[in-house]
Design a protein around this motif. Structure first.
Motif, PDB file in Angstrom:
ATOM      1  N   GLY A  21      27.399  39.770  36.268  1.00 12.91           N
ATOM      2  CA  GLY A  21      27.477  39.945  34.823  1.00 12.91           C
ATOM      3  C   GLY A  21      28.725  39.376  34.203  1.00 12.91           C
ATOM      4  N   GLY A  22      29.385  38.428  34.875  1.00 14.85           N
ATOM      5  CA  GLY A  22      30.565  37.782  34.290  1.00 14.85           C
ATOM      6  C   GLY A  22      31.855  38.539  34.484  1.00 14.85           C
ATOM      7  N   LYS A  23      31.833  39.640  35.222  1.00 15.79           N
ATOM      8  CA  LYS A  23      33.048  40.416  35.460  1.00 15.79           C
ATOM      9  C   LYS A  23      33.502  40.268  36.917  1.00 15.79           C
ATOM     10  N   ILE A  24      34.801  40.327  37.122  1.00 13.57           N
ATOM     11  CA  ILE A  24      35.345  40.339  38.478  1.00 13.57           C
ATOM     12  C   ILE A  24      35.229  41.758  39.020  1.00 13.57           C
ATOM     13  N   PRO A  25      34.649  41.957  40.192  1.00 15.47           N
ATOM     14  CA  PRO A  25      34.478  43.314  40.740  1.00 15.47           C
ATOM     15  C   PRO A  25      35.780  43.830  41.362  1.00 15.47           C
ATOM     16  N   TYR A  26      36.753  44.146  40.501  1.00 18.65           N
ATOM     17  CA  TYR A  26      38.078  44.526  40.976  1.00 18.65           C
ATOM     18  C   TYR A  26      38.021  45.717  41.930  1.00 18.65           C
ATOM     19  N   TYR A  27      37.204  46.696  41.604  1.00 20.95           N
ATOM     20  CA  TYR A  27      37.148  47.887  42.449  1.00 20.95           C
ATOM     21  C   TYR A  27      36.704  47.539  43.869  1.00 20.95           C
ATOM     22  N   GLN A  28      35.643  46.762  43.982  1.00 23.13           N
ATOM     23  CA  GLN A  28      35.142  46.383  45.306  1.00 23.13           C
ATOM     24  C   GLN A  28      36.140  45.489  46.044  1.00 23.13           C
ATOM     25  N   ILE A  29      36.828  44.610  45.320  1.00 23.79           N
ATOM     26  CA  ILE A  29      37.823  43.724  45.948  1.00 23.79           C
ATOM     27  C   ILE A  29      38.977  44.545  46.520  1.00 23.79           C
ATOM     28  N   LEU A  30      39.524  45.439  45.709  1.00 19.56           N
ATOM     29  CA  LEU A  30      40.658  46.247  46.153  1.00 19.56           C
ATOM     30  C   LEU A  30      40.271  47.141  47.322  1.00 19.56           C
ATOM     31  N   ARG A  31      39.102  47.722  47.238  1.00 19.55           N
ATOM     32  CA  ARG A  31      38.652  48.598  48.307  1.00 19.55           C
ATOM     33  C   ARG A  31      38.358  47.798  49.580  1.00 19.55           C
ATOM     34  N   GLY A  32      37.711  46.649  49.417  1.00 19.64           N
ATOM     35  CA  GLY A  32      37.310  45.864  50.578  1.00 19.64           C
ATOM     36  C   GLY A  32      38.446  45.160  51.276  1.00 19.64           C
ATOM     37  N   LEU A  33      39.520  44.808  50.524  1.00 17.70           N
ATOM     38  CA  LEU A  33      40.632  44.061  51.118  1.00 17.70           C
ATOM     39  C   LEU A  33      41.825  44.939  51.484  1.00 17.70           C
ATOM     40  N   GLY A  34      41.626  46.251  51.413  1.00 15.77           N
ATOM     41  CA  GLY A  34      42.603  47.125  52.050  1.00 15.77           C
ATOM     42  C   GLY A  34      43.723  47.671  51.199  1.00 15.77           C
ATOM     43  N   PHE A  35      43.520  47.843  49.866  1.00 16.39           N
ATOM     44  CA  PHE A  35      44.553  48.520  49.085  1.00 16.39           C
ATOM     45  C   PHE A  35      44.726  49.936  49.626  1.00 16.39           C
TER      46      PHE A  35
END
Length: 460
Positions: A21-35
């Motif tokens: 939908g044109g948005k960056i999935p920040y939540y999934q990125i942060l969760r998936g890359l180990g924040f």
């Protein structure tokens, strides 16, 4: 700016279980890359995302969240800022666009009036990256280690391009900020922070406009006195300035004044994105060049002549090698279609990785040479030495690590329609870059980067 780059808690406003939908999935990125900190998804239309509780609004969060990332409609921006201010959120990054870049400067003024102690990043930007704290906006980031290079980008697309190209070139990324319309947090403030960040050794930037000229001047002066800074200016022409105004609402100033300031402060002003990346690649390599006396070696007289012309035109020199060095090189080659002076033309021996490594080591002990540039042909290697695609480059990389002087390989490629050759180029360059070497595709890019960094270091 500890809460910005090293947050202990992040709220993602507009987080959704649906990606797209044109948005960056920040939540999934942060969760998936180990924040490692607390991560709070915020969205009134969802109860949970992958088993994690979703908060209806910022008012429902614990107090003192360090960073909030907002992917909300522009119409909801003011309420979002007010809520962030009430909750004492340190930094609020707006991915949202629809502000001064489309003439809505009044909304930006309302955001500033309502923000309280909360600092705003953007709007109209992709936000913050810090490798050490595992804060990312690129889902494909794969670097290990905290990195050396920092980047400030007024354009989200250019910033994303930086992260992708830096990874492909093994330029170790430390911190990145896409700052967009900079209604609150401005480039001069970010530059001042990076200047004093001891974990950052080189800075790149794409800038369309500067809000506070005096503070920018002071920050850039501070930065360039410590580390190389390469800046790509957007909006240098009248037409480009109009494009910048429609992009981030930027009001670009006089290009003549800008260039004069860059020269005065020893900033490396580049004309293209690729030049900026070339400079940062060398600036973050394992050993920075410190002198203009170049030792060049390869196979073929024509390439040696072309390199020599371009080197001298850019203020570099190729002094004759000491006789002891020449005698050492000659122990592995015959005096047939070869030259051991400088540039060193090894003839057909230049296709032998062991001979190249031996020659580099002999040149390393020569008192007349500051930096060594070996020239290789990917076309030849992939065609006639395909069995050495792995072992040969390791021989060169191992030799370079044992040497005192910096080594800057050039790996040329002239065949443009062969997957086999392109695969060989990628693998060979990866071996060199993993060893901390800056690797260039052609003579001119190598010489440009070397000359610019020497200009900076010689004036420091």
């Amino acid at each position: 700016m500890k809460r910005l780059f090293y947050p202990e808690s992040i709220a993602v406003i507009g987080a959704s279980p649906k990606i797209g939908g044109g948005k960056i999935p920040y939540y999934q990125i942060l969760r998936g890359l180990g924040f490692k900190g607390a991560l709070y998804p915020v969205n009134p239309t969802h109860k949970e995302i992958d088993g994690a509780k979703v908060y209806a609004g910022l008012d429902d969060l614990p107090d003192g969240v360090d960073l909030a990332i907002a992917s909300v409609p522009a119409a909801a921006a003011l309420d979002t800022v007010k809520a962030a201010s009430r909750k004492g959120i340190g930094y609020l990054h707006f991915f949202t666009s629809g502000f001064s870049e489309i003439g809505e400067s009044g909304l930006e003024e309302e955001l500033l009036s309502a923000k309280g102690n909360t600092r705003i990043i953007g709007p109209n930007c992709i936000g913050v990256h810090c490798t050490e704290s595992r804060v990312f906006f690129d889902p494909f980031f794969r670097q290990s280690g905290i990195g050396k290079a920092a980047f400030l980008g007024q354009s989200g697309a250019v910033t994303s391009n930086f992260v992708r190209m830096a990874q492909s070139r093994h330029i170790p990324i430390n911190k990145v900020v896409s700052y967009g319309n900079q209604i609150d947090m401005k480039v001069e403030e970010l530059l001042d922070y990076l200047a004093g960040d001891e974990t950052v050794t080189a800075i790149g930037a794409y800038i369309e406009d500067v809000k506070d000229g005096k503070r920018f001047y002071d920050a850039l002066k501070k930065a360039t006195s410590i580390k190389p800074v390469a800046i790509l200016k957007g909006g240098r022409t009248n037409e480009g300035a109009r494009a910048a105004a429609s992009h981030t609402g930027a009001m670009a100033g006089s290009n003549e004044i800008w260039s004069a300031v860059m020269k005065q402060l020893r900033c490396i002003e580049v004309d293209t994105f690729e030049q900026m990346m070339d400079v940062l690649m060398l600036a973050t390599s394992y050993r920075m060049p410190t002198g203009h006396r170049v030792g060049f070696l390869g196979a073929g007289g024509g390439t040696s002549v072309l390199f020599t012309d371009l080197a001298y035109e850019h203020g570099l020199t190729l002094p004759a090698l000491d006789q002891k060095t020449q005698d050492g090189i000659s122990t592995m080659i015959r005096n047939i279609n070869t030259c051991t002076l400088n540039p060193v033309d090894l003839g057909a021996y230049g296709f032998d990785f062991n001979v190249m490594a031996h020659t580099m080591k002999e040149m390393d002990s020569d008192p007349n040479i500051d930096v060594i540039i070996p020239y290789f042909s990917v076309d030849f290697i992939s065609t006639f030495q395909s069995d050495q695609t792995e072992s040969g480059p390791h021989t060169i990389a191992d030799a370079a690590r044992e040497m005192v002087k910096p080594v800057i390989p050039i790996f040329s490629k002239f065949t443009e329609d062969s997957i086999q050759i392109e695969e060989a180029r990628i693998r060979i360059c990866a071996i060199f870059k993993e060893a901390g070497l800056a690797v260039y595709n052609n003579i001119q890019d190598c010489i440009f980067s070397l000359r610019e960094l020497l200009d900076w270091s010689e004036k420091s």
